[in-house]
Design a protein around this motif. Sequence first.
Motif, PDB file in Angstrom:
ATOM      1  N   ASP A  72      11.417   2.500   0.786  1.00  0.00           N
ATOM      2  CA  ASP A  72      10.785   2.578   2.105  1.00  0.00           C
ATOM      3  C   ASP A  72      11.813   2.306   3.198  1.00  0.00           C
ATOM      4  O   ASP A  72      12.693   1.449   3.049  1.00  0.00           O
ATOM      5  CB  ASP A  72       9.654   1.556   2.229  1.00  0.00           C
ATOM      6  N   ALA A  73      11.686   3.020   4.305  1.00  0.00           N
ATOM      7  CA  ALA A  73      12.559   2.806   5.461  1.00  0.00           C
ATOM      8  C   ALA A  73      12.350   1.384   5.971  1.00  0.00           C
ATOM      9  O   ALA A  73      11.228   0.984   6.266  1.00  0.00           O
ATOM     10  CB  ALA A  73      12.232   3.828   6.541  1.00  0.00           C
ATOM     11  N   ASP A  89      -3.777   5.914  14.010  1.00  0.00           N
ATOM     12  CA  ASP A  89      -2.805   6.883  13.509  1.00  0.00           C
ATOM     13  C   ASP A  89      -1.465   6.552  14.147  1.00  0.00           C
ATOM     14  O   ASP A  89      -1.292   6.708  15.349  1.00  0.00           O
ATOM     15  CB  ASP A  89      -3.225   8.310  13.875  1.00  0.00           C
ATOM     16  N   LEU A  90      -0.536   6.062  13.330  1.00  0.00           N
ATOM     17  CA  LEU A  90       0.795   5.719  13.819  1.00  0.00           C
ATOM     18  C   LEU A  90       1.773   6.812  13.399  1.00  0.00           C
ATOM     19  O   LEU A  90       1.633   7.385  12.329  1.00  0.00           O
ATOM     20  CB  LEU A  90       1.254   4.383  13.238  1.00  0.00           C
ATOM     21  N   ILE A  98       3.055   0.971   8.730  1.00  0.00           N
ATOM     22  CA  ILE A  98       4.107  -0.002   9.049  1.00  0.00           C
ATOM     23  C   ILE A  98       3.658  -1.394   8.622  1.00  0.00           C
ATOM     24  O   ILE A  98       2.538  -1.812   8.922  1.00  0.00           O
ATOM     25  CB  ILE A  98       4.440  -0.008  10.560  1.00  0.00           C
ATOM     26  N   MET A  99       4.532  -2.100   7.923  1.00  0.00           N
ATOM     27  CA  MET A  99       4.289  -3.485   7.522  1.00  0.00           C
ATOM     28  C   MET A  99       5.354  -4.340   8.210  1.00  0.00           C
ATOM     29  O   MET A  99       6.545  -4.038   8.129  1.00  0.00           O
ATOM     30  CB  MET A  99       4.413  -3.605   6.003  1.00  0.00           C
ATOM     31  N   LEU A 100       4.918  -5.374   8.923  1.00  0.00           N
ATOM     32  CA  LEU A 100       5.843  -6.240   9.654  1.00  0.00           C
ATOM     33  C   LEU A 100       5.921  -7.617   9.022  1.00  0.00           C
ATOM     34  O   LEU A 100       4.926  -8.140   8.525  1.00  0.00           O
ATOM     35  CB  LEU A 100       5.350  -6.456  11.091  1.00  0.00           C
ATOM     36  N   SER A 142      10.661  -4.482   9.717  1.00  0.00           N
ATOM     37  CA  SER A 142       9.609  -3.458   9.711  1.00  0.00           C
ATOM     38  C   SER A 142       9.829  -2.539   8.525  1.00  0.00           C
ATOM     39  O   SER A 142      10.885  -1.919   8.417  1.00  0.00           O
ATOM     40  CB  SER A 142       9.655  -2.616  10.987  1.00  0.00           C
ATOM     41  N   VAL A 143       8.840  -2.476   7.636  1.00  0.00           N
ATOM     42  CA  VAL A 143       8.899  -1.550   6.508  1.00  0.00           C
ATOM     43  C   VAL A 143       8.017  -0.369   6.874  1.00  0.00           C
ATOM     44  O   VAL A 143       6.825  -0.521   7.147  1.00  0.00           O
ATOM     45  CB  VAL A 143       8.409  -2.222   5.202  1.00  0.00           C
ATOM     46  N   ILE A 144       8.629   0.814   6.934  1.00  0.00           N
ATOM     47  CA  ILE A 144       7.955   2.011   7.453  1.00  0.00           C
ATOM     48  C   ILE A 144       7.826   3.027   6.327  1.00  0.00           C
ATOM     49  O   ILE A 144       8.828   3.467   5.772  1.00  0.00           O
ATOM     50  CB  ILE A 144       8.766   2.620   8.626  1.00  0.00           C
TER      51      ILE A 144
END
Length: 194
Positions: free
Chosen positions: A25-26, A92-93, A107-109, A122-124
């Motif tokens: 993941d980015a 919707d991101l 996105i997970m912060l 930030s995992v995108i």
Amino acid sequence: GPSPERPQSSQSQTLFEELFELSPDATVVTNSEGRITNVNAAVQRTFGYTREELVGKPVEILIPERFRGAHPNHLQGYNAQPSIGPIGVGLDLYGLRKNGTEFPVDIMLSHVETTKGRAIVSVIRDISEPKKAEEALRHSEHQFRALFECSPNTLIVSDREGRITEVNARVESSFGYSRTELLGQSIDVLVPEQ
């Protein structure tokens, strides 16, 4: 002689760096000012920038312009109320690639304390493929519903117990019952007694 043991914190740091770099993941690290301090290889693949092009830039470079400032990833707000978890649930991101194309993301912060202060990780995740599959399913359901409703044939769907769960418009005109009268009834109401 034997090589000296690395201190625990150094080992943890190295492990973190390896996991960070190998993550599929980015993953973007930003400082408390919202400037990018590090990105992993997946960011470069996903967004099309080199690490050098991103480090020092505001994280908004990865967000479509219409979301900037009001975006749930706006870091001033996140720093004031740090939490861990997904952001924008139910929204919707979108991410913005270097070439200007947008793509849907989850996105997970999380935040980490470093010697230089708080950093935000930030995992995108690019969710383009699941999104496409979801849209295709919705489209096919819509087509099925239209075909079912407009069929010249009388169509009745029942469950295992023989209760009517769906009927099309043709049933109403053929049998004279309204749809609401039929739903939940035994299918026997439409069959003459033998």
